[in-house]
Design a protein around this motif. Structure first.
Motif, PDB file in Angstrom:
ATOM      1  N   PHE A 153       0.841  -1.187   0.000  1.00  0.00           N
ATOM      2  CA  PHE A 153       0.000   0.000   0.000  1.00  0.00           C
ATOM      3  C   PHE A 153       0.885   1.250   0.000  1.00  0.00           C
ATOM      4  O   PHE A 153       2.018   1.218   0.464  1.00  0.00           O
ATOM      5  CB  PHE A 153      -0.883   0.054   1.259  1.00  0.00           C
ATOM      6  N   PHE A 171       3.888   7.191   2.858  1.00  0.00           N
ATOM      7  CA  PHE A 171       4.332   5.979   3.534  1.00  0.00           C
ATOM      8  C   PHE A 171       4.035   4.757   2.674  1.00  0.00           C
ATOM      9  O   PHE A 171       2.908   4.571   2.204  1.00  0.00           O
ATOM     10  CB  PHE A 171       3.627   5.812   4.882  1.00  0.00           C
ATOM     11  N   LYS A 220       0.031  -8.347  10.618  1.00  0.00           N
ATOM     12  CA  LYS A 220       0.296  -6.967  11.054  1.00  0.00           C
ATOM     13  C   LYS A 220       0.705  -6.109   9.861  1.00  0.00           C
ATOM     14  O   LYS A 220       1.262  -6.578   8.881  1.00  0.00           O
ATOM     15  CB  LYS A 220       1.348  -6.923  12.137  1.00  0.00           C
ATOM     16  N   VAL A 221       0.407  -4.828   9.997  1.00  0.00           N
ATOM     17  CA  VAL A 221       0.641  -3.857   8.937  1.00  0.00           C
ATOM     18  C   VAL A 221       1.879  -3.048   9.314  1.00  0.00           C
ATOM     19  O   VAL A 221       1.899  -2.398  10.354  1.00  0.00           O
ATOM     20  CB  VAL A 221      -0.592  -2.945   8.778  1.00  0.00           C
ATOM     21  N   ILE A 222       2.887  -3.090   8.459  1.00  0.00           N
ATOM     22  CA  ILE A 222       4.164  -2.447   8.751  1.00  0.00           C
ATOM     23  C   ILE A 222       4.349  -1.221   7.860  1.00  0.00           C
ATOM     24  O   ILE A 222       4.285  -1.333   6.636  1.00  0.00           O
ATOM     25  CB  ILE A 222       5.341  -3.413   8.531  1.00  0.00           C
ATOM     26  N   PHE A 223       4.594  -0.072   8.485  1.00  0.00           N
ATOM     27  CA  PHE A 223       4.830   1.165   7.759  1.00  0.00           C
ATOM     28  C   PHE A 223       6.323   1.380   7.534  1.00  0.00           C
ATOM     29  O   PHE A 223       7.146   1.072   8.397  1.00  0.00           O
ATOM     30  CB  PHE A 223       4.293   2.357   8.555  1.00  0.00           C
ATOM     31  N   GLY A 224       6.661   1.945   6.381  1.00  0.00           N
ATOM     32  CA  GLY A 224       8.015   2.419   6.159  1.00  0.00           C
ATOM     33  C   GLY A 224       8.237   3.723   6.898  1.00  0.00           C
ATOM     34  O   GLY A 224       7.308   4.299   7.458  1.00  0.00           O
ATOM     35  N   PRO A 225       9.467   4.236   6.872  1.00  0.00           N
ATOM     36  CA  PRO A 225       9.784   5.447   7.629  1.00  0.00           C
ATOM     37  C   PRO A 225       9.222   6.723   7.019  1.00  0.00           C
ATOM     38  O   PRO A 225       9.187   7.761   7.683  1.00  0.00           O
ATOM     39  CB  PRO A 225      11.316   5.474   7.611  1.00  0.00           C
ATOM     40  N   GLN A 254      -0.040  11.410   4.089  1.00  0.00           N
ATOM     41  CA  GLN A 254      -0.405  12.153   5.294  1.00  0.00           C
ATOM     42  C   GLN A 254      -0.090  13.620   5.079  1.00  0.00           C
ATOM     43  O   GLN A 254       1.079  14.012   5.052  1.00  0.00           O
ATOM     44  CB  GLN A 254       0.342  11.603   6.508  1.00  0.00           C
ATOM     45  N   LEU A 265      -4.148   9.851   7.961  1.00  0.00           N
ATOM     46  CA  LEU A 265      -3.582   9.040   6.886  1.00  0.00           C
ATOM     47  C   LEU A 265      -4.669   8.625   5.901  1.00  0.00           C
ATOM     48  O   LEU A 265      -5.744   8.178   6.280  1.00  0.00           O
ATOM     49  CB  LEU A 265      -2.934   7.791   7.482  1.00  0.00           C
ATOM     50  N   ARG A 322       1.964  -5.784   4.057  1.00  0.00           N
ATOM     51  CA  ARG A 322       1.148  -6.674   4.882  1.00  0.00           C
ATOM     52  C   ARG A 322       1.162  -8.052   4.252  1.00  0.00           C
ATOM     53  O   ARG A 322       0.946  -8.179   3.045  1.00  0.00           O
ATOM     54  CB  ARG A 322      -0.275  -6.142   4.943  1.00  0.00           C
ATOM     55  N   TYR A 330       0.236   5.156   1.531  1.00  0.00           N
ATOM     56  CA  TYR A 330      -0.617   6.089   2.260  1.00  0.00           C
ATOM     57  C   TYR A 330       0.011   7.474   2.197  1.00  0.00           C
ATOM     58  O   TYR A 330       1.237   7.617   2.152  1.00  0.00           O
ATOM     59  CB  TYR A 330      -0.758   5.670   3.730  1.00  0.00           C
TER      60      TYR A 330
END
Lengths: 111, 113
Positions: free
Chosen positions: B34, B90, B100-105, B38, B44, B94, B36
Protein backbone atom coordinates in the motif's frame (compact mmCIF):
# COMPACT_ATOMS: atom_id res chain seq x y z
CA UNK A 1 -20.38 6.29 7.09
CA UNK A 2 -18.90 7.32 10.42
CA UNK A 3 -15.13 7.12 10.64
CA UNK A 4 -12.81 5.97 13.39
CA UNK A 5 -13.35 8.15 16.45
CA UNK A 6 -10.56 8.95 18.88
CA UNK A 7 -10.42 11.04 22.02
CA UNK A 8 -9.00 13.16 23.37
CA UNK A 9 -7.53 15.08 20.44
CA UNK A 10 -4.70 16.52 22.53
CA UNK A 11 -3.26 15.63 25.93
CA UNK A 12 -0.49 17.24 27.95
CA UNK A 13 0.82 15.48 31.04
CA UNK A 14 3.90 15.43 33.20
CA UNK A 15 6.27 12.51 33.23
CA UNK A 16 5.31 9.68 35.57
CA UNK A 17 1.63 10.53 35.24
CA UNK A 18 -0.91 8.18 33.66
CA UNK A 19 -2.93 8.74 30.53
CA UNK A 20 -5.59 6.85 28.58
CA UNK A 21 -6.76 7.10 25.01
CA UNK A 22 -10.04 5.90 23.61
CA UNK A 23 -10.93 4.58 20.16
CA UNK A 24 -14.26 3.68 18.60
CA UNK A 25 -13.72 1.84 15.30
CA UNK A 26 -15.99 1.78 12.31
CA UNK A 27 -19.00 -0.41 12.99
CA UNK A 28 -18.42 -4.00 11.90
CA UNK A 29 -14.65 -3.73 11.60
CA UNK A 30 -13.14 -6.76 13.29
CA UNK A 31 -9.53 -5.61 13.30
CA UNK A 32 -8.34 -2.69 15.39
CA UNK A 33 -4.82 -1.25 15.53
CA UNK A 34 -2.96 1.17 17.78
CA UNK A 35 0.02 2.93 16.26
CA UNK A 36 2.55 5.32 17.78
CA UNK A 37 3.88 8.01 15.44
CA UNK A 38 6.81 9.99 16.74
CA UNK A 39 7.46 13.28 14.96
CA UNK A 40 9.31 12.71 11.69
CA UNK A 41 8.86 8.93 11.73
CA UNK A 42 6.44 6.41 10.29
CA UNK A 43 3.69 4.92 12.43
CA UNK A 44 4.86 2.02 14.58
CA UNK A 45 2.38 -0.73 15.36
CA UNK A 46 1.88 -1.10 19.11
CA UNK A 47 -0.91 -3.65 19.18
CA UNK A 48 -3.39 -5.28 16.83
CA UNK A 49 -6.69 -6.83 17.88
CA UNK A 50 -8.85 -9.27 15.95
CA UNK A 51 -12.25 -8.87 17.60
CA UNK A 52 -11.27 -8.86 21.29
CA UNK A 53 -8.19 -11.06 20.92
CA UNK A 54 -4.62 -9.81 20.52
CA UNK A 55 -3.00 -10.68 17.17
CA UNK A 56 0.29 -8.89 17.74
CA UNK A 57 1.70 -6.85 20.60
CA UNK A 58 5.37 -7.52 20.05
CA UNK A 59 6.29 -3.82 20.02
CA UNK A 60 4.13 -2.77 22.96
CA UNK A 61 6.26 -1.73 25.97
CA UNK A 62 4.31 -3.92 28.34
CA UNK A 63 5.96 -2.55 31.48
CA UNK A 64 4.09 0.72 30.97
CA UNK A 65 1.61 0.33 28.12
CA UNK A 66 -1.59 -1.67 28.19
CA UNK A 67 -4.54 -1.96 25.85
CA UNK A 68 -7.86 -3.68 25.87
CA UNK A 69 -10.76 -4.11 23.54
CA UNK A 70 -13.78 -5.07 25.52
CA UNK A 71 -16.56 -6.84 23.63
CA UNK A 72 -14.57 -6.51 20.43
CA UNK A 73 -15.67 -2.92 19.76
CA UNK A 74 -14.17 0.09 21.58
CA UNK A 75 -10.58 0.05 22.72
CA UNK A 76 -8.49 1.93 25.25
CA UNK A 77 -4.73 2.37 25.33
CA UNK A 78 -3.13 3.31 28.64
CA UNK A 79 0.33 4.51 29.57
CA UNK A 80 1.38 4.27 33.21
CA UNK A 81 3.74 5.88 34.05
CA UNK A 82 4.50 8.12 31.08
CA UNK A 83 8.02 8.99 30.00
CA UNK A 84 9.28 11.92 27.97
CA UNK A 85 9.91 9.65 24.97
CA UNK A 86 6.22 8.71 24.87
CA UNK A 87 5.48 12.11 23.33
CA UNK A 88 3.89 11.21 20.00
CA UNK A 89 0.64 10.96 18.10
CA UNK A 90 -1.28 7.80 18.93
CA UNK A 91 -3.29 6.60 15.99
CA UNK A 92 -6.13 4.13 16.03
CA UNK A 93 -7.18 2.34 12.88
CA UNK A 94 -9.71 -0.32 12.00
CA UNK A 95 -10.22 -2.59 9.02
CA UNK A 96 -12.71 -5.11 7.73
CA UNK A 97 -10.52 -6.55 5.00
CA UNK A 98 -7.31 -4.95 3.77
CA UNK A 99 -7.91 -1.22 3.79
CA UNK A 100 -7.13 0.54 7.04
CA UNK A 101 -9.20 3.50 8.13
CA UNK A 102 -7.42 5.84 10.50
CA UNK A 103 -8.70 8.15 13.18
CA UNK A 104 -7.31 11.66 13.53
CA UNK A 105 -5.13 10.59 16.44
CA UNK A 106 -4.35 11.79 19.93
CA UNK A 107 -1.34 14.06 20.24
CA UNK A 108 0.40 13.39 23.54
CA UNK A 109 2.97 15.74 25.02
CA UNK A 110 4.86 14.53 28.08
CA UNK A 111 6.64 17.35 29.94
CA UNK B 1 9.93 -10.99 8.98
CA UNK B 2 8.51 -8.21 6.92
CA UNK B 3 10.13 -4.83 6.50
CA UNK B 4 9.83 -1.76 4.33
CA UNK B 5 12.58 0.57 3.13
CA UNK B 6 11.91 3.98 1.68
CA UNK B 7 15.13 5.03 0.06
CA UNK B 8 14.64 8.78 0.26
CA UNK B 9 13.65 10.59 3.42
CA UNK B 10 12.95 13.74 1.41
CA UNK B 11 12.19 14.43 -2.25
CA UNK B 12 11.82 17.85 -3.79
CA UNK B 13 10.34 18.42 -7.28
CA UNK B 14 9.15 21.38 -9.29
CA UNK B 15 5.47 21.77 -10.00
CA UNK B 16 4.55 20.01 -13.25
CA UNK B 17 7.51 17.62 -13.19
CA UNK B 18 7.34 13.86 -12.51
CA UNK B 19 7.35 12.39 -9.04
CA UNK B 20 9.15 9.18 -8.05
CA UNK B 21 9.04 7.91 -4.48
CA UNK B 22 10.92 4.67 -3.96
CA UNK B 23 9.95 1.71 -1.82
CA UNK B 24 11.53 -1.70 -1.36
CA UNK B 25 10.08 -4.45 0.76
CA UNK B 26 11.25 -7.62 2.37
CA UNK B 27 8.80 -10.44 2.84
CA UNK B 28 8.97 -14.20 2.74
CA UNK B 29 5.55 -14.24 1.07
CA UNK B 30 3.97 -12.29 -1.75
CA UNK B 31 2.65 -9.43 0.34
CA UNK B 32 -0.04 -6.86 -0.06
CA UNK B 33 1.48 -3.43 -0.56
CA UNK B 34 0.00 0.00 0.00
CA UNK B 35 0.86 3.66 -0.26
CA UNK B 36 -0.62 6.09 2.26
CA UNK B 37 -0.37 9.88 2.27
CA UNK B 38 -0.40 12.15 5.29
CA UNK B 39 -0.94 15.87 4.81
CA UNK B 40 0.12 18.20 7.63
CA UNK B 41 -2.24 17.96 10.59
CA UNK B 42 -4.47 15.51 8.74
CA UNK B 43 -5.11 11.80 8.97
CA UNK B 44 -3.58 9.04 6.89
CA UNK B 45 -5.29 8.43 3.56
CA UNK B 46 -4.96 5.39 1.32
CA UNK B 47 -3.55 6.27 -2.12
CA UNK B 48 -3.49 2.81 -3.67
CA UNK B 49 -2.98 -0.87 -2.96
CA UNK B 50 -1.52 -3.95 -4.61
CA UNK B 51 -3.03 -7.32 -3.76
CA UNK B 52 -1.66 -9.76 -6.36
CA UNK B 53 -3.84 -8.66 -9.25
CA UNK B 54 -2.42 -6.30 -11.91
CA UNK B 55 1.17 -5.26 -11.21
CA UNK B 56 0.49 -1.65 -12.25
CA UNK B 57 -1.87 -0.10 -9.76
CA UNK B 58 -3.66 3.19 -10.24
CA UNK B 59 -4.64 5.25 -7.25
CA UNK B 60 -6.25 8.53 -6.41
CA UNK B 61 -5.02 11.97 -7.48
CA UNK B 62 -3.13 10.63 -10.52
CA UNK B 63 -0.71 8.44 -8.57
CA UNK B 64 0.24 4.96 -9.63
CA UNK B 65 2.68 2.28 -8.50
CA UNK B 66 4.23 -0.75 -10.12
CA UNK B 67 4.89 -3.99 -8.26
CA UNK B 68 8.15 -5.60 -9.39
CA UNK B 69 8.70 -8.91 -7.65
CA UNK B 70 12.18 -9.43 -9.12
CA UNK B 71 13.31 -6.13 -7.63
CA UNK B 72 11.12 -6.36 -4.51
CA UNK B 73 10.02 -2.81 -5.26
CA UNK B 74 6.78 -0.86 -5.24
CA UNK B 75 7.72 2.65 -6.37
CA UNK B 76 5.11 5.42 -6.43
CA UNK B 77 4.96 7.74 -9.43
CA UNK B 78 2.96 10.65 -10.77
CA UNK B 79 3.53 12.23 -14.20
CA UNK B 80 3.07 15.83 -13.09
CA UNK B 81 3.39 17.13 -9.53
CA UNK B 82 0.85 19.55 -8.11
CA UNK B 83 1.37 21.88 -5.17
CA UNK B 84 -1.29 19.96 -3.24
CA UNK B 85 0.84 16.80 -3.45
CA UNK B 86 3.25 18.15 -0.84
CA UNK B 87 2.90 15.71 2.06
CA UNK B 88 4.44 12.71 3.79
CA UNK B 89 4.14 9.40 1.92
CA UNK B 90 4.33 5.98 3.53
CA UNK B 91 4.89 2.63 1.88
CA UNK B 92 3.17 -0.18 3.77
CA UNK B 93 3.47 -3.98 3.64
CA UNK B 94 1.15 -6.67 4.88
CA UNK B 95 1.50 -10.44 4.52
CA UNK B 96 -2.14 -11.48 4.75
CA UNK B 97 -5.44 -9.82 5.52
CA UNK B 98 -5.01 -10.59 9.22
CA UNK B 99 -1.29 -10.03 9.53
CA UNK B 100 0.30 -6.97 11.05
CA UNK B 101 0.64 -3.86 8.94
CA UNK B 102 4.16 -2.45 8.75
CA UNK B 103 4.83 1.17 7.76
CA UNK B 104 8.02 2.42 6.16
CA UNK B 105 9.78 5.45 7.63
CA UNK B 106 8.17 7.82 5.15
CA UNK B 107 9.26 10.19 2.38
CA UNK B 108 8.53 13.87 2.66
CA UNK B 109 7.59 15.35 -0.72
CA UNK B 110 8.08 19.05 -1.35
CA UNK B 111 6.72 20.70 -4.49
CA UNK B 112 8.40 23.91 -5.62
CA UNK B 113 6.32 26.45 -7.54
Amino acid sequence: EAGVAQSPRYKIIEKRQSVAFWCNPISGHATLYWYQQILGQGPKLLIQFQNNGVVDDSQLPKDRFSAERLKGVDSTLKIQPAKLEDSAVYLCASSLHEKLFFGSGTQLSVL
Amino acid sequence: AQSVTQLDSHVSVSEGTPVLLRCNYSSSYSPSLFWYVQHPNKGLQLLLKYTSAATLVKGINGFEAEFKKSETSFHLTKPSAHMSDAAEYFCVVRKTSYDKVIFGPGTSLSVIP
